[in-house]
Design a protein around this motif. Structure first.
Motif, short mmCIF file in Angstrom:
data_model
loop_
_atom_site.label_atom_id
_atom_site.label_comp_id
_atom_site.label_asym_id
_atom_site.label_seq_id
_atom_site.Cartn_x
_atom_site.Cartn_y
_atom_site.Cartn_z
N PHE A 205 12.55 33.52 -28.17
CA PHE A 205 12.42 32.38 -27.27
C PHE A 205 13.28 31.24 -27.83
N CYS B 291 13.50 34.91 -20.85
CA CYS B 291 13.75 35.98 -21.83
C CYS B 291 13.13 37.30 -21.38
N THR C 161 16.07 39.14 -30.43
CA THR C 161 15.50 38.51 -29.24
C THR C 161 14.53 37.42 -29.68
N HIS D 143 17.07 36.56 -18.18
CA HIS D 143 18.07 36.40 -19.24
C HIS D 143 17.53 36.82 -20.60
N GLU D 144 18.30 37.60 -21.30
CA GLU D 144 17.93 37.98 -22.66
C GLU D 144 18.28 36.84 -23.61
N CYS D 145 17.32 36.45 -24.43
CA CYS D 145 17.50 35.32 -25.32
C CYS D 145 17.79 35.85 -26.72
N GLY E 108 13.30 30.33 -22.24
CA GLY E 108 14.66 30.82 -22.50
C GLY E 108 15.65 29.69 -22.65
#
Length: 607
Positions: A425, A572, A423, A412-414, A403
């Protein structure tokens, strides 16, 4: 063409630019445009008199030849191995074509900019102008604003697009700061003051444990506290005595007002390297960087880097480079302090030196997607120039797993910042540059991928997988279950990291007190220290420095690395990748076994 040639000749003779207006037939055309940067809010118009340090990058005409020679002198199987290029040879290969110089010079002359108003890089492939926003807006047919980062409050003067006359598009590769919205930061994940100093005294007088694959005995205390002695034991360098010779050298870079404090260094030496007491490092200021020795201003990151890099390698000559710039930026202060892209300043400085240190470590980076591709490529190409000259360049791989590291990497959302909000990486730059050695993090004995934070790793979206990685990375990908993380990463990208080293619970001294610190920002200077020792071993037998390490590491050098096969690098909202046998995007090829690497690099079969 004839007019351009005459102008170029005049410039060589020191004659000022013509003040003729730029040709009207060359209409402006968009050079670069980006979506609104994710996480940033357009705040106010940039003050017209705020000054920018504007960098104009001209195409490096023969970079492909430089790259070819870089790989030849870095390949231990090639007859040219170790025959590094001189400063002058490198500059000749990256110099722009005279037509590009002439075209850009004529454009600048149209804005009454003379030779006295600018600075050129040693190879003349960069032009640096210190100009007000109002002039930059005219030159680039754009509008600058102050942008505010929603989470941190950091502010930058930037634009989301800029244009150049159509005839300049193939003479100019990049202009910055324009569209770069990075938040350059150290790769430090954990930090705490050690209140009970008595509990960490006499660390190396207890039981021993096996290090695992390297079959080296290590003091049991090293499982909870990492010292220079621990690293020497774990990485099989006990008893090696380096030389104090001016020919060798190790350097550490400092940014963001991170100051390396000599008083703390002396406390560290008294604690861990008593033979180094009363010695210090050479300080070099880059673009006005300060050497603030007020102990209350000491930087944890800078202290970590110099204490371990220089503690491992004493008495090899050591240098600390201080490059200025400190967010959050105040747009009301009319000085160019908001560039937030200090690699260019540092590269300009170091490439101008006749004899830079043979090993240089950096523990800073940013999300690759926040650095415009053309600028990332130019910075990366600068590291290639250092490698061709015999310098090993190492970067920490980051602490956000797969992430971006801006919050809890496990959840955490990447999200991409290209306007698609997909979304993804998030790889780290400059660790993703194929011309540097990226260092991930491990912990414990036997070693596993670090777990208190997550070793940065994955695959670049900007740089394709280099040939030296092809076998190792393809093997790893072939073992992944089909469809794993499909669409979240670029399977054709350069793999990160290359190697790893211990990255947690390092005992440093910070503002007069013992402290524990961790992150791949500890791993990079530690690995760099052993590279400097390898250079010392080669210099003792009249061999040259190692230079760009990766072609060596991925071939004969892999036999001198300890494979790390346990752990993962979450991020992520996923578990990330797993460490496994051979290379993996968590710990790379593994950690150093100095004894074995020394045998390899001093072998008569390696030139």
């Amino acid at each position: 063409m004839r007019a351009f040639s005459r102008l170029f000749t005049f410039l060589l003779l020191g004659v000022s630019f013509s003040l003729a207006a730029p040709p009207k037939e060359h209409a402006y055309k968009t050079k670069e445009q980006i979506s609104g940067p994710r996480g940033w809010i357009k705040h106010i118009e940039a003050p017209a008199d705020h000054r920018l340090s504007l960098r104009i990058g001209l195409p490096q005409e023969n970079f492909d030849l430089l790259e070819k020679q870089l790989y030849e002198v870095s390949d231990p199987m090639h007859e040219r191995y170790g025959q590094h290029l001189s400063k002058e040879q490198v500059e000749a290969l990256v110099a722009p074509h005279p037509d590009s110089l002439a075209a850009v010079n004529e454009w600048l002359a149209g804005f009454d900019i003379t030779e006295e108003d600018l600075v050129r890089s040693p190879a003349k492939d960069w032009i640096i102008l210190n100009i007000p926003v109002s002039l930059a807006e005219k030159m680039l047919d754009t509008k600058y604003y102050v942008w505010k980062h929603a989470k941190s409050g950091d502010e930058l003067v930037r634009t989301t697009s800029y244009s150049l006359p159509s005839n300049l598009h193939h003479h100019v590769e990049v202009v910055q700061p324009t569209t770069i919205f990075g938040r350059f930061k150290p790769s430090k994940a954990t930090f705490s003051i050690l209140e009970d100093l008595g509990s960490v005294l006499g660390l190396h007088k207890g039981a021993h444990i096996s290090s695992g694959s390297s079959a080296v005995a290590v003091d049991a205390s090293c499982n909870t506290t990492i010292t220079v002695s621990c690293l020497h034991q774990l990485y099989n360098a006990v008893g090696y005595v380096p030389s104090d010779t001016a020919e060798n050298g190790i350097g550490v870079t400092g940014y963001l007002e991170q100051f390396a404090n000599n008083q703390d260094l002396q406390s560290f030496y008294a604690d861990q390297v008593p033979t180094a007491l009363n010695s210090s490092f050479k300080f070099e200021s880059v673009a006005g960087g300060l050497d603030d020795q007020n102990i209350s201003h000491a930087g944890a990151e800078a202290n970590l880097d110099v204490q371990f890099a220089f503690g491992i390698t004493h008495p090899i000559p050591a240098t600390f480079y201080s490059t200025p710039g400190s967010p959050p930026f105040n747009p009301d202060v009319h000085t160019p302090t908001d560039t937030n892209e200090p690699y260019a300043d540092w590269l300009e400085y170091i490439l101008g030196q006749e004899h830079p240190p043979y090993t240089i470590s950096t523990s800073y980076g940013d999300d690759e997607q926040t650095i415009p591709l053309d600028y990332a490529k130019r910075v990366c190409d600068g590291f290639a120039q250092l490698g061709a000259r015999g310098v090993s360049v190492l970067f920490s791989s980051g602490d956000g797993g797969v992430g971006d590291g801006d919050s809890d990497p496990a959840t955490h959302e990447c999200i991409t910042n290209d306007g698609k909000n997909a979304t993804r990486f998030i790889p780290t730059f400059p660790a993703s540059c194929p011309y540097v050695t990226s260092v991930g993090g491990t912990e414990h004995i036997p070693e596993v991928a670090v777990s208190r934070f997550f070793s940065g790793g994955g695959f670049s979206d900007y740089f394709k997988r280099p040939l030296y990685q092809e076998i190792a990375v393809s093997k790893y990908l072939s073992k992944l279950p089909k469809g794993t993380y499909k669409g979240l990463y670029n399977p054709q990208g350069r793999g990160i990291p290359d190697v790893s080293a211990q990255g947690d619970r390092y005992r440093i001294f910070y503002r007069g007190r013992a402290a524990s610190i961790g992150g791949t920002s500890a791993s990079a200077p530690a690995f760099a220290g052993f590279v400097a020792l390898l250079n010392d071993a080669r210099l003792k037998i009249k061999k040259g420095p190692l230079g760009f390490l990766n072609p060596l590491l991925y071939t004969v050098g892999v036999a001198g690395l300890n494979d790390v096969t346990s752990g993962h690098n979450a991020g992520c909202g996923t578990q990330g990748f797993n460490a496994s046998t051979g290379w993996d995007p968590v710990t790379g090829l593994g950690t150093p076994n100095f004894g074995k690497l020394k045998q390899i690099v001093t072998s008569p079969f390696i030139l």
